[in-house]
Design a protein around this motif. Structure first.
Motif, PDB file in Angstrom:
ATOM      1  N   PHE A 199       0.599  -1.424  -0.487  1.00  0.00           N
ATOM      2  CA  PHE A 199       0.709   0.193  -0.230  1.00  0.00           C
ATOM      3  C   PHE A 199       0.903   1.032   0.114  1.00  0.00           C
ATOM      4  CE2 PHE A 199      -2.616  -2.883   1.818  1.00  0.00           C
ATOM      5  CZ  PHE A 199      -3.327  -3.520   1.228  1.00  0.00           C
ATOM      6  N   SER A 200       2.117   0.977   0.116  1.00  0.00           N
ATOM      7  CA  SER A 200       3.063   2.008  -0.428  1.00  0.00           C
ATOM      8  C   SER A 200       3.219   3.586  -1.586  1.00  0.00           C
ATOM      9  CB  SER A 200       4.041   1.738   0.123  1.00  0.00           C
ATOM     10  OG  SER A 200       4.593   1.189  -0.935  1.00  0.00           O
TER      11      SER A 200
ATOM     12  N   ALA B 196      -6.959   9.682  -6.655  1.00  0.00           N
ATOM     13  CA  ALA B 196      -5.777   9.345  -5.069  1.00  0.00           C
ATOM     14  C   ALA B 196      -4.352   8.760  -5.450  1.00  0.00           C
ATOM     15  CB  ALA B 196      -6.524   8.360  -4.692  1.00  0.00           C
ATOM     16  N   ASP B 197      -3.339   9.529  -4.549  1.00  0.00           N
ATOM     17  CA  ASP B 197      -1.352   9.079  -5.306  1.00  0.00           C
ATOM     18  C   ASP B 197      -1.067   8.587  -4.011  1.00  0.00           C
ATOM     19  OD1 ASP B 197       0.635   8.403  -5.046  1.00  0.00           O
ATOM     20  OD2 ASP B 197       1.193  10.581  -6.593  1.00  0.00           O
ATOM     21  N   ALA B 198      -1.354   7.007  -3.485  1.00  0.00           N
ATOM     22  CA  ALA B 198      -0.924   6.553  -1.952  1.00  0.00           C
ATOM     23  C   ALA B 198      -0.052   7.306  -1.793  1.00  0.00           C
ATOM     24  CB  ALA B 198      -0.872   5.153  -2.511  1.00  0.00           C
ATOM     25  N   ALA B 199       1.454   7.353  -2.394  1.00  0.00           N
ATOM     26  CA  ALA B 199       2.692   7.388  -1.967  1.00  0.00           C
ATOM     27  C   ALA B 199       3.252   9.185  -1.337  1.00  0.00           C
ATOM     28  CB  ALA B 199       4.140   7.443  -2.802  1.00  0.00           C
ATOM     29  N   ALA B 200       1.816  10.056  -2.216  1.00  0.00           N
ATOM     30  CA  ALA B 200       1.714  10.846  -1.932  1.00  0.00           C
ATOM     31  C   ALA B 200       0.688  11.422  -0.684  1.00  0.00           C
ATOM     32  CB  ALA B 200       1.627  12.245  -2.850  1.00  0.00           C
ATOM     33  N   SER B 201      -0.418  10.740  -0.716  1.00  0.00           N
ATOM     34  CA  SER B 201      -1.303  10.629   0.704  1.00  0.00           C
ATOM     35  C   SER B 201      -2.440  11.851   0.496  1.00  0.00           C
ATOM     36  CB  SER B 201      -0.541  10.751   1.946  1.00  0.00           C
ATOM     37  OG  SER B 201      -0.239   9.821   2.305  1.00  0.00           O
ATOM     38  N   ARG B 202      -2.573  11.948  -0.669  1.00  0.00           N
ATOM     39  CA  ARG B 202      -3.634  13.551  -1.359  1.00  0.00           C
ATOM     40  C   ARG B 202      -4.111  12.661  -2.237  1.00  0.00           C
ATOM     41  NH1 ARG B 202      -1.312  15.174   2.061  1.00  0.00           N
ATOM     42  NH2 ARG B 202      -0.240  16.577   2.074  1.00  0.00           N
ATOM     43  N   TYR B 203      -5.316  13.484  -2.405  1.00  0.00           N
ATOM     44  CA  TYR B 203      -5.887  13.285  -3.863  1.00  0.00           C
ATOM     45  C   TYR B 203      -5.615  14.298  -4.478  1.00  0.00           C
ATOM     46  CZ  TYR B 203     -10.073   9.748  -1.578  1.00  0.00           C
ATOM     47  OH  TYR B 203     -10.047   8.320  -1.626  1.00  0.00           O
ATOM     48  N   TYR B 204      -6.250  14.874  -5.815  1.00  0.00           N
ATOM     49  CA  TYR B 204      -5.802  15.488  -6.708  1.00  0.00           C
ATOM     50  C   TYR B 204      -6.886  15.873  -7.340  1.00  0.00           C
ATOM     51  CZ  TYR B 204      -0.867  15.034  -5.629  1.00  0.00           C
ATOM     52  OH  TYR B 204       0.079  14.705  -4.706  1.00  0.00           O
TER      53      TYR B 204
ATOM     54  N   TRP C 114      -5.879  18.368  -3.058  1.00  0.00           N
ATOM     55  CA  TRP C 114      -7.019  19.611  -2.072  1.00  0.00           C
ATOM     56  C   TRP C 114      -7.125  18.327  -1.199  1.00  0.00           C
ATOM     57  CZ3 TRP C 114     -12.653  18.880  -2.135  1.00  0.00           C
ATOM     58  CH2 TRP C 114     -13.131  17.408  -2.620  1.00  0.00           C
ATOM     59  N   LEU C 115      -6.788  16.978  -1.280  1.00  0.00           N
ATOM     60  CA  LEU C 115      -7.060  16.369   0.421  1.00  0.00           C
ATOM     61  C   LEU C 115      -6.260  15.501   0.460  1.00  0.00           C
ATOM     62  CD1 LEU C 115     -10.715  14.661  -1.120  1.00  0.00           C
ATOM     63  CD2 LEU C 115     -10.037  16.599   0.853  1.00  0.00           C
ATOM     64  N   ALA C 116      -5.938  15.072   2.203  1.00  0.00           N
ATOM     65  CA  ALA C 116      -5.366  14.637   2.699  1.00  0.00           C
ATOM     66  C   ALA C 116      -6.022  13.091   3.022  1.00  0.00           C
ATOM     67  CB  ALA C 116      -4.246  15.532   3.195  1.00  0.00           C
ATOM     68  N   PHE C 117      -4.958  12.453   3.009  1.00  0.00           N
ATOM     69  CA  PHE C 117      -5.094  10.758   3.784  1.00  0.00           C
ATOM     70  C   PHE C 117      -4.444  10.029   4.174  1.00  0.00           C
ATOM     71  CE2 PHE C 117      -5.194   9.706  -0.722  1.00  0.00           C
ATOM     72  CZ  PHE C 117      -4.012   8.266  -0.980  1.00  0.00           C
ATOM     73  N   ARG C 118      -4.103   9.195   4.794  1.00  0.00           N
ATOM     74  CA  ARG C 118      -3.679   8.417   5.651  1.00  0.00           C
ATOM     75  C   ARG C 118      -4.056   6.697   5.733  1.00  0.00           C
ATOM     76  NH1 ARG C 118      -1.580   7.989  11.509  1.00  0.00           N
ATOM     77  NH2 ARG C 118      -1.615   5.180  11.897  1.00  0.00           N
ATOM     78  N   LEU C 119      -3.298   6.099   5.009  1.00  0.00           N
ATOM     79  CA  LEU C 119      -3.357   4.465   4.510  1.00  0.00           C
ATOM     80  C   LEU C 119      -2.393   3.558   5.382  1.00  0.00           C
ATOM     81  CD1 LEU C 119      -3.340   3.442   0.692  1.00  0.00           C
ATOM     82  CD2 LEU C 119      -5.218   4.220   2.584  1.00  0.00           C
ATOM     83  N   ASP C 120      -2.984   3.193   6.371  1.00  0.00           N
ATOM     84  CA  ASP C 120      -2.702   2.147   7.535  1.00  0.00           C
ATOM     85  C   ASP C 120      -3.682   0.730   7.386  1.00  0.00           C
ATOM     86  OD1 ASP C 120      -5.405   2.388   9.913  1.00  0.00           O
ATOM     87  OD2 ASP C 120      -3.543   4.867   9.972  1.00  0.00           O
ATOM     88  N   PRO C 121      -3.490   0.353   8.454  1.00  0.00           N
ATOM     89  CA  PRO C 121      -3.681  -1.556   8.410  1.00  0.00           C
ATOM     90  C   PRO C 121      -5.637  -1.022   8.976  1.00  0.00           C
ATOM     91  CG  PRO C 121      -1.765  -1.881   8.517  1.00  0.00           C
ATOM     92  CD  PRO C 121      -1.746  -0.300   8.742  1.00  0.00           C
TER      93      PRO C 121
ATOM     94  N   LEU D 203     -11.517   5.781   5.085  1.00  0.00           N
ATOM     95  CA  LEU D 203     -10.941   6.434   6.000  1.00  0.00           C
ATOM     96  C   LEU D 203     -11.596   8.489   6.438  1.00  0.00           C
ATOM     97  CD1 LEU D 203      -8.189   7.677   3.850  1.00  0.00           C
ATOM     98  CD2 LEU D 203      -9.435   5.110   2.843  1.00  0.00           C
ATOM     99  N   PRO D 204     -11.121   8.818   7.419  1.00  0.00           N
ATOM    100  CA  PRO D 204     -11.413  10.451   6.852  1.00  0.00           C
ATOM    101  C   PRO D 204     -10.188  10.967   6.028  1.00  0.00           C
ATOM    102  CG  PRO D 204     -10.177   9.752   9.158  1.00  0.00           C
ATOM    103  CD  PRO D 204     -10.186   8.521   8.250  1.00  0.00           C
ATOM    104  N   VAL D 205     -10.398  12.110   5.376  1.00  0.00           N
ATOM    105  CA  VAL D 205      -9.589  12.540   4.412  1.00  0.00           C
ATOM    106  C   VAL D 205      -9.994  14.633   4.993  1.00  0.00           C
ATOM    107  CG1 VAL D 205      -9.599  10.843   2.579  1.00  0.00           C
ATOM    108  CG2 VAL D 205     -11.648  13.597   2.724  1.00  0.00           C
ATOM    109  N   THR D 206      -8.513  14.798   4.523  1.00  0.00           N
ATOM    110  CA  THR D 206      -8.600  16.576   5.336  1.00  0.00           C
ATOM    111  C   THR D 206      -8.447  17.202   4.600  1.00  0.00           C
ATOM    112  OG1 THR D 206      -5.657  16.135   6.484  1.00  0.00           O
ATOM    113  CG2 THR D 206      -7.306  15.298   7.530  1.00  0.00           C
ATOM    114  N   LEU D 207      -8.204  18.699   4.862  1.00  0.00           N
ATOM    115  CA  LEU D 207      -8.640  19.434   3.405  1.00  0.00           C
ATOM    116  C   LEU D 207      -7.235  20.184   3.554  1.00  0.00           C
ATOM    117  CD1 LEU D 207     -10.282  21.110   1.534  1.00  0.00           C
ATOM    118  CD2 LEU D 207     -10.754  22.813   3.290  1.00  0.00           C
ATOM    119  N   THR D 208      -6.676  19.846   2.704  1.00  0.00           N
ATOM    120  CA  THR D 208      -5.203  20.434   2.772  1.00  0.00           C
ATOM    121  C   THR D 208      -4.416  21.710   2.629  1.00  0.00           C
ATOM    122  OG1 THR D 208      -4.779  20.785   0.880  1.00  0.00           O
ATOM    123  CG2 THR D 208      -4.313  18.413   0.937  1.00  0.00           C
TER     124      THR D 208
END
Length: 177
Positions: A67-68, A95-103, A113-120, A134-139
């Motif tokens: 998931f990286s 979404a870009d998993a490496a950047a943890s961002r939604y574009y 515009w949005l950020a997220f964090r992937l974890d188990p 997952l919650p997504v936050t505003l960048t």
């Protein structure tokens, strides 16, 4: 298991799926107070239960077994409309998993515009399906975009805009980088 038959650099390809974006209670209240409504851009669909949400079809992408890295593409988008006619239309977000961002594409430019964090704890995986909650936050860029176009950001940068749920099928055919 996921990725057992992959060569280095390959991703497990996504099939069909859906992403559900539910406004957080704070964001929904702030938008309502500011006179801003959220609608879906086709082929997305607004939730009919009035919870301030949008459902978008997942149309492609892939993910690495750890998931990286990987991407997830959606079609449609979000239409934030102010009562005075101003509109912020966010299209074809991905979404870009490496950047943890939604574009997203906004007025012809790509914005993280949005950020997220992937974890188990937010992922559920079977050999045929990936599910994420997952919650997504505003960048910073997302908050600035809302302020620039609509005069106000529903939440400050770093705070939750949406709680999301996504479900996508996994294909046996890998995708190279």
């Amino acid at each position: 298991m996921l990725g057992d038959k992959l060569n280095p650099g390959e991703l497990v390809r996504f099939g069909e799926g859906r992403g559900e974006y539910h406004l957080t209670a704070r964001a929904a209240a702030a938008l309502q107070e500011a006179g801003i409504t959220l609608k879906a851009l086709s082929p997305g669909e607004a939730h009919t239960n009035g919870n301030g949400g949008v459902s978008l079809p997942i149309t492609g992408g892939g993910i690495s077994p750890d998931f990286s890295r990987g991407t997830l593409q959606c079609k449609g988008g979000f239409d934030f409309a102010h009562g005075d006619g101003r509109r912020l239309q966010i299209r074809d977000h991905w979404a870009d998993a490496a950047a943890s961002r939604y574009y997203a594409t906004v007025d012809g430019r790509e914005v993280p515009w949005l950020a997220f964090r992937l974890d188990p704890q937010v992922l559920s995986l079977t050999p045929a399906r990936l599910t994420a909650k997952l919650p997504v936050t505003l960048t910073d860029e997302g908050a600035a975009l809302f302020t620039e176009v609509l005069g106000v950001s529903p939440v400050p940068a770093g705070e939750g805009l949406f709680d999301t749920e996504g479900r996508v099928s996994l294909m046996n055919t890998p995708v190279g980088l």
